[in-house]
Every structure is written in C-alpha cells, then in structure tokens.
Write an enzyme that holds these catalytic residues in place. Structure first.
Site, PDB file in Angstrom:
ATOM      1  N   GLY A 111       0.831  -1.192   0.000  1.00 14.85           N
ATOM      2  CA  GLY A 111       0.000   0.000   0.000  1.00 14.85           C
ATOM      3  C   GLY A 111       0.869   1.245   0.000  1.00 14.85           C
ATOM      4  O   GLY A 111       2.052   1.202   0.347  1.00 14.85           O
ATOM      5  N   CYS A 112       0.279   2.366  -0.386  1.00 14.80           N
ATOM      6  CA  CYS A 112       1.050   3.608  -0.493  1.00 14.80           C
ATOM      7  C   CYS A 112       1.532   4.082   0.874  1.00 14.80           C
ATOM      8  O   CYS A 112       2.710   4.410   1.045  1.00 14.80           O
ATOM      9  CB  CYS A 112       0.226   4.684  -1.196  1.00 14.80           C
TER      10      CYS A 112
END
Lengths: 344, 344, 344, 344
Positions: free
Chosen positions: B148-149
């Site tokens: 995920g970012c």
C-alpha cells in the site's frame, strides 16, 4: 554528442530544458549559467533533478559559451541579443527562447518591447522556429527565434485554414488561456499562490506583446494580412495553455476536418482529434504534442470554433526548442521528445 | 519481451501502469481488461496516451490472461484473490496492486477488509513487494503483494532505524498525507472537485486498513513488535504523499544520518537528503523515488522527526509494481523507471 | 462607535481585519497605515472591498494613531513593540497580531525571534489573547498579544484535557498543517503559485517559533510543563489550518468526549463534533469557529487523537483579534463575527 | 417574515441559498426538501452551517410547500414545471433556479432540453429574473425564471451597448469560463478532483443550452436579433465565472465607458471598473456583485472587449434569486446581500 549551453537556467523554461535534455540521447549540457545562482548545484535549486544531473550553475562566460555547439537562451527579453552575434561569429548556433528575434520588423519590436534592439540586422537572418511552418529553414538556420507560447497555440490551430488560401476569413478572435508558469519564476505579487489560486482573470486585454508575433506568423502562413484579436487569460493551474479560436468562415465541418487531417497527417507533434471533441490541457502535460479539435454549430455553417491545447512550457517553449535543435543538428525531429508523458 | 496482462486498467493505478510500461524497453501489454469499458480504445478513456498505445479494453478472460507471463491486478480489494490460483497454476506470475495478499494473517485481513478471503493458503506464499526489505524473495516470487502507499512511505522512513535493532523505540506516530488520487477514480461525493478543493482533513483517524499492514512490515524489519499510531489525511492535490514520522529515540542527528546514509547507499529508489532539509512531494511527481530527511530539535536529543515523500501512484503503487516485476524477471531494478520526471 | 487604527493593512491579516470590521456594528476604522501604499485607496489594493470602504492608506503617524481607541498591529514581528508604550501612554488600547508580546520570557523571545526586545517590561503586562483561556484578563487588558495561528489550533484541541489536570499525559505530538496565506503576502519564492501548487511539505521541522508559544499557553492551561513536539506543514490551499494532536493518555472515548462537551458547552467559537467525525478546513472558511473532534482506536484505550481545525486568518489571526476587541470594549463576544460563512 | 420553501436543497445552489437566507433579516425557511436526504439535518450534510440552522430535510410535500409564501426550486431541469401551477394556484410565488421557465418559446425549450414541457402556457407568464433588465416586471411577478449563470454574465456585459440601440454590432463572441461548481454536485467522472484539477478545457463548443437563453435576453435588450457565438470553458477552481465579450463596434473607449457608467450608475450589483482594468473572479467570491471593465486596443477603434465577472453561485444563481425575491416582496433590493464578502 552535441554540446549545449544554457543561459539563464533558473526559470521555468530553464528547468524544462534540463528535464528534456536529460532524456535526450544525443545532447550534453556543457555549460549552464545563472548570475544569481552561480556556484550552486542545479539540483539544489531544482531537487526534482536529484540523481539526474551533477551540473553547477556558472557565471555567464562568453568564451566558454562560444565553445558549445549550440546555446539556448532561457532569459528575459533583451538578454540574448547582447551576445548572439559574438556566438554566431564563433560558430555557435543559437536558439533564443525569449522574444529578441521573433519580429522581423525592428521598429515594431522596439515599440512593443520598450527598448532599442541591439542587433536589428540579425532579425532578417533569424528563422522563426515553428517547425510546422518553417521546417526546412530551421534545418539550415544558425539562429532560431523560438516562438512564444500563445503564437504557437494560435498558429497550430489556424495553419491549415490559412495555408489553404481557399477561404475568405473574417475577423478572427483568439481567446487564449495559460497556466501560471507562463508568467515566469520572478517574484511578482500577482503570481503568489494566494493571489492566483481560486481565481480567473484576463490580462493584457488592451494589447499584449504576443499580438504582433501572432499577426506575423499567421500572415506568413496566409501570405497576406490576417485580421485577429487576441486576449490572454490566467488559469489557476501550473502548466497548460488553450487557444479558443472563433473564425468566421463558410464551409462544412467535414470539409474543414478533411483539410486539417490532410495537413497534419505527417506532423509528429500535432494531433487532430475528432471534430466535436474537447481537448484538455492535462492530456499534454509535459508533452510536446498539441491537440487540435474543430467545432461547428449544427444550425450555422458560417463559423468555425477551433480548440488548440499545448503545454506552455513544452511545445510552448522548451520542447519546441529541442524540436528545433533536433532539426538544426539533423536528428529525427521527435528525438528525446516522444515518451508517455500523461499524468493521472 | 515479457507479455503483461493488466486486470482493471481504468483506475489511476491502471493508467500509471500504462504510462510506465510504455517507457519500458522489455514489456509488452498483451492484455488489458475492464468490465465497464470493454471494447473501447484505451486512449479514448485516457487521451493522454494518444499516440502511445493502440490497446483496446477486453472483458476479463481467464484463458487469455493465463497466456501472459505476468498479470498485474489494478483492481479493488477482493478481486485478485478470485483468480490468482488459476493464473499461478497456469504458470503466470502475479502482482496484486490491491490488498488481497498483503497480510499474512487471514483473520486480520478478514477483520479489516470485511469479507472472507478466497484463498488464505496463498497468503504464506505471497511475498510482500517492498524491494528495499525483501529484494531477494521478490526475485524468486511467483506472487507478489504490492505494498500500500502509506505502508511504503512509512516503511522507507523507518527501515534503517528498525533494522539496526540498536535503539529503544518508543511509541511512533505516523502522521501521513496523501493527494486525492489515492482515493481512486470511482465516483464518490468526497472526491468531487468542489468537495476536496481548498480543504484539508483527516480520515480514518479511528482506524485505517493500512495500519495492520504497517505493523506487519515494520515488525518484519525490526524482528519484533512496533508500537505505532497512524492517521492519514487528504491534501487538495492530485498526486503525492508524505509520511511525517515522530519517533522517540535517543541519539545524535549525525549518528542517525550516518545510519540512514549507509543503509540507503545502494538503494536506487531511496534518496536521503541532508538532515534539516524538507522534501516536497512535487519533487518526486511521476517518479519512483522516495525522498527521506531527518530532523532533530537542537535542544533535545530524545526525539527524531523523519520526513518521507513518494508519489502515491508511482512508488506508492504502479512504479513499485514495475520495480517488483523487474526483479521477478531478472531485469535491472531501475529498468524503465529512471528518467527525468520532475515538473516545474 | 469605537475608533480603530490599523497599522500595516496590506497583508492577509490586514485585509481580513477590514472584511470583519466592515460587518461589525460598533467599529469605525479611523486610521489605516501602510508605508508602501500610503496615498492609495484601500479598495485599489483589495478590489474585493470595492463598495465597502472609502479608506486611503496613510503613512504611520503616531499622533493620529494615538487618537484611536484601539490600535491593531497587523505588522511583521518587531514593529509593534516600537510604538506600543507610546500608544498605551496616550490611553490607546493595543492588540498586536504579531508575536512581539506573546512570550512572557524576553530571553526566549530574543532567542527565537533573533532581535532584542524593545520593551521587555511590557511583557508582563500583556495578556495572551486566547479568550477560551484568559477571557476575564482580556476584558481588563490594555495590551493584548493576539495568539499565533498554530498555538490557537493546538490549544483549542488540548485545553479541556490540560485544565482537568486528571490525566497523566505523555509526550504529545502536534502535527499541524496550514494553508499558504499563513506565509504572508510578502514576495517569497516558496509562496509563488508554481512552487506551492500541487505539492505538500513540512517546514521548520527542526524548530519553529510557535513552539515556545505553544509550550507557554499549554503550560498555563495545565499549571505545569507540557512535553510536546510540533511540526508544521504547508498545504496547497489559500486558507485553513488543522492540528492533529496525538496524545498518550488512558481513558475511554466517552469519558474524554464528556469532558470536552462540558468544557466547551458555553464557548461561542469552539464547536465540538461527535467523536469519530473528521472536520474539514473548508467548513470554517472565513469563520471564527474552531471544529474539534476526538478519535480513539477501538482496540486500544491508551491513546487519543484530537483533530482541531480553524481558519488561520480568522480564528487564527484577525477574527480572534476582533473577538478580543469585543471583550476589551464590553461588547458581546460574538459581535460582528457570527454569520453564515460557509462556502460551497 | 416571509416563509420560504426550498425544493432540492442538497446541491451547490441549495447550500448557497441557505447561506444567504441565514444572513437575511426578513426570510424564514419554513420547508426544505430533498428526496435523497429526507430526515437528515441540513448541517449534517453541510457542516459549514453548524450553528446556523436546525433545519431537517423533508420529503417534498405539496401541501406543506403550498403554505409557504414563496418556493425556490434548486432542482435539476424538468422538476419545477411539475408542480409550479399547483403552487401558484395555492397563492405561492415561485422562483425557479433551473431552466424550466427561461425560454418563452416552448419548442425551442423542448429542442434544447430534450423533454416535453409540462406547462407551456406558463411560459408567457414567467418573468425572466434579470433585475437589471426586468426590475419592474419582477416586482409584479408570481413566477420568476432565475437566469442561468452564463446568460447573466453575458447580459451584464452587453446591456448598455444593446439598450442604447445606437450601434451597429457585428457578430459578438462570448468566450466564457466557469468554476467547477457550475457543473453541480451530482456524481460525474469529469467533476472528480483528479479529472478537473490542473487542467482547462472547453465544453459544449458545438452548442450549449445557454445559447438560446443568451439570444433571448440579448434580443430583449436590443429589441431585435443579436448575432452571437458562445463557448463555455471549465476552470480548475470552485467558484467564479468570467465572460470575455469580443464585440465589433465602432466608437471611442471614452464614449463606451460613459455609456456604461451612466447605465449602471444606480445598479446596486453592477460595478463598472475603470477601462483597462482586469477584474478577477476572486474579487466577487460569495458576492452578488458583477464587475465589468471595457478594453480597446490603442491602435484600432473598431472592436471592444468587455470583461464581466460574477460568482456563478451567487449573482449567477442563488444571490440573484434572493435579489428577485426582495423585489417580489417589496424589500430593498440589496437586503441581506450586501456585506463584505471578499476573501484573501
């Protein structure tokens, strides 16, 4: 490798040159100058270039510059003309991204730019660097006047119509819009974030320096005088430019579309959309392409609306300069300029 | 050439994959699917790709996808897990840009994502695709869970500190900020221009799905449990992400800087700035790089502030996926990812 | 009518004062000064005030200013302290929107502001103008130090917790975010549109002038020392500020919510939202209100996240100044400040 | 107090009505309806109104609505015409902020709006609510068609020229630009933040519904047919609208300025700037004022450029509706509308 010198590398066209040259296989920056930042690393001023360049800004030095194969001026108006002759005499080629060599008529230049021209005799020698109009001459040129951003967008929107010389064109309205980077990186109140954000305005509505340039380039394409109004506007975004061209001209949309399609079939940087489409400036962000689309009301065939968008810093300035450099040095015109530049 | 399949190509991570793959010398998109847009040209949906691609969106077809060398899922959570086993069985490699394979613990996954996991047995096989932590395992992996970012930004800011295992770390605060593209391209009221523009807000402050992922990756780096809070915020800009990490830890700034400099000396996509510098998200727009900088108050040596910025769509999603793909197929890790991506 | 003098009316807090005073029933601007714009109409500089004011900027004149009932300084730090004593001696009340009188400790002030204080003896006399903490003292004050924007947001987020003195608070993290107007209207490269737009960054992460002020006001509320870190960030929007406060403290969310609800029940400008809500800065654009919301993870009761938003120019500067003026002159505290200020 | 009913209060014109009515001394909202949000508090949907209103959205109920003194429709086109007759019959006055009653010619309406008109006989009775043109008729009207935003800006820019009937006007170009709120609060891909941000585009360039309305209102002012083109554009900002009007007309700038100055001398909401000035949309943010400025090139007297800016949600919609309501109920036209609305 072609050795490139950049004079005035700290503005938005300067950094755009750096970005593009970094992706170019045949160019090497031999010299980059800045009076204000001499001695500092380029990537200290533009951290987006960390890892891309080790260059250091230098004081402008005519001797070192004259050893370059080509010098690009990304300077305010009135600077390039001070040293262009010297560079040409030394065998350098010169591309001026400023306005010093754009008008062939020195008196018009002096009237609009408010200063005396330092070398009016070079104006006849300079080639106006719109490849879509002057490709062959650019390839032979020693001195290229890189077009202004508005004249580029307006000309790309109108070239096929003008060159065909089949149409009786009435008074054209060029209603143009630019992102804020067009106003440069100098400290000005009106380009502060809180002054430009969340607002829209016209400027120069009573007269803007790009008007005589627009008249000249359109006149060259037509082989005559073009009657045109021009009003620029400021849009709260960093990059991007649109020319909305309102043209009184009789004909069918299909006819005009066919004319444009034929004229632009082989142009690498002009992308004609289907008629009725609306180009968006974000679609050419960081790209040297122009998107052009034609519109006509279903109920009246006497008027044409032409939409032309470019990135004001790329096709409108630094990308076009590299396009011209490619022509001047015999590289394929697209070299270093064609890549996927789209953004989300 | 590696034949790539993309499932779900109409979101922001999908178009970012297309942009990056277009610049990659060894990748060929063999298949791109979209239920909603099947039959339409990709550049009709994303006109920024005009001239770059002739692809047409297809209905997802397991047989055609299974003929690809690698399939990238740029789909909502819960989609990739439906067909991953089938693809792996057919000899495809799989990279999921969604969250389906990010947590090793199926029950935690089910608790945070609110659905049953379709293939919990694959969770042990999936490699968490943070190259800076799991480079060797990624190179061997058939199935990569692209991070995920937020976990990416947080992990890159903390890895050296955690891995050194020399420090007694107290409770870490990860105060994170993301551009709006992180919320995706689905139609939601809160991502309308007029709802997100000129405003700032936290979201998920009582609990966000990226927290267990952050705890897992940091725990892997430390070899133990990390005590951390995480609050994400929405910034009125399209791209960009910053993690501001507040760490209670004793030591001198020089000591920490040296630790980070040594740890990241050979990381191609982590760029340690001088301590005291403030990275800006625009400096990595469209780039796979992360900028990291350390801060410490002159008057107290018991706390460290770490700033880590990435582009949420590039290093935080699609660029990292290409980085992982490069490792999985034996290409140099930077292939297709290193170019001048800076913007004005 | 109260005769108001404004010194330094050309910045963003100056125009916000003009906007608010125009809507106030009991205030009359007798004098507005600007060294740079003396002789020009106010609505020439701020055309948004056309039709609202006929004022003309004057050179600062101590005699004319001293005839006002109250003088508001909307000047850079270090200006107000030059003439405050003279004004007080002449019977004027003074509100300084700058930092000159915010710290009681002259040596700390000198350390953080880098200049000698012109009248350290007045520091003891100045009342820190946070009405929510010092309402009674403000009503009696001749000299009010209007709080900084960050200290205001942080204090409003923490007051109930500190004042209750029931809790053992660990190290608090104040991660704060501001719109660009907080940086002022002076010409600075980093506040140009193209430098601040589409980007996010921290600044002052190693130490910012508002830290000692935050420590002082929180210490006043607690009656002791508060251990706090503070990192400010710049958000690409004109107005708005959020403090995200990460507090290690044991207790149930219901307990904390009840504490805040009781404490803020009668505060006209603090609006406690339901716990779990996320305030957005646009909801207080142009308003003197602060929105506060509490968050706690369902799985752990040892940490509280407090979100506090204000408009940095209104409650964070000029609105709070009018709130203080209302108290100093015996007007109802909300006079001229309560109206529907929401924007789309 | 006038009892006001609002139908469709959840869009951007709805909330702007709420904001303005909250500041109006003689209006009371008796009823506000929303099919989608019935039962929810208004300030839950629009937290910017917390503390300003206790209203709860209701299901539309004809009986309750008909008890209001006036009903404002802030609904999509085609809704108001369903119940207007019923309301009029019950003695209610009606103001439609949509387009249902703007065109007197039912067949043109049906052609542009793509549906049958439910009550074409009411079209003759409806008064077009541009106070600057139809003040007396509005004061007598039971049914007011509130003008569209673009027609408002275009008409205010041209009224003096048209009404004077002294000039031979050629083909007028109306090149118009609007903030994104003009596209409404419905979920549409093109109004997502990441689709509209950092971009500029035209839309409806081949034909837009506001064209017949523009032709009708300009024709009314001239007492004849006006030949005009109209191209609207989308600007990446929330509020604001500009019409740039390119008019082929002979005369001196002084002559035109005098004409405009005389015509607009007593108009409370039209503010003529000095010729050569460039109005900015932010200067009328949240205000019911229009700023108008004239431009002429020094070198040619055959063309006039007129710049007219408004806030599309205020003078372009809800503010103009309140202006009309004031006239219909005998209040001073400015009631509740004149306050300092400028922003930094």
């Amino acid at each position: 490798m072609v050795n490139v010198g950049i004079v005035g590398g700290t503005g938005y066209t300067g950094i755009e040159l750096l970005r593009l040259i970094a992706a170019h296989p045949h160019l090497h920056i031999a010299e980059i100058t800045s009076r204000g930042e001499a001695g500092r690393r380029v990537d200290e001023i533009f951290p987006g270039l960390r890892g891309v360049t080790d260059l250091v800004f230098q004081e402008p030095d005519p001797v070192r510059l004259s050893r370059c194969d080509v010098v690009l001026f990304a300077t305010p108006n009135g600077i390039a003309m001070q040293s262009t002759r010297e560079l040409l005499d030394a065998g350098c080629k010169v591309i001026d991204l400023g306005a010093d060599f754009r008008l062939r008529d020195a008196s018009r230049w002096q009237q609009w730019y408010g200063m005396e021209h330092a070398c009016p005799d070079l104006l006849a020698e300079a080639v106006y660097g719109l490849a879509e109009l002057n490709r062959a001459a650019i390839a032979e040129a020693k001195l290229v006047a890189n077009p202004g951003c508005y004249p580029t967008a307006v000309a790309l929107g109108l070239l096929p119509l003008l060159e065909s010389q089949q149409f009786d064109l009435g008074h054209i309205v060029a209603d143009c819009k630019s992102g804020v980077s067009g106003a440069g990186r100098a400290l000005k109140l009106q380009t502060l974030f809180c002054e430009a954000n969340e607002s829209f305005k016209a400027y120069g509505a009573s007269g803007h320096r790009h008007l005589p340039e627009i008249e000249q380039v359109l006149g060259d394409a037509l082989g005559g005088c073009v009657d045109i109004s021009f009003v620029p506007h400021l849009v709260p975004m960093t990059r991007g430019m649109q020319a909305t061209l309102h043209v009184p001209v009789d004909g069918s949309l299909e006819q005009f579309h066919a004319l444009y399609a034929q004229r632009y079939a082989d142009e690498p940087f002009v992308d004609l959309m289907d008629s009725g489409e609306h180009p968006e400036t974000r679609w050419v962000a960081g790209s040297n392409r122009s998107l052009v689309a034609l519109h006509q009301s279903a109920s009246r065939r006497d008027r044409l609306v032409i939409l032309a968008v470019i990135d004001n810093l790329t096709k409108g300035a630094s990308g076009q300069a590299i396009q011209n450099l490619n022509l001047m040095f015999g590289f394929k015109e697209e070299t270093g300029l064609v890549s996927a530049e789209c953004s989300a």
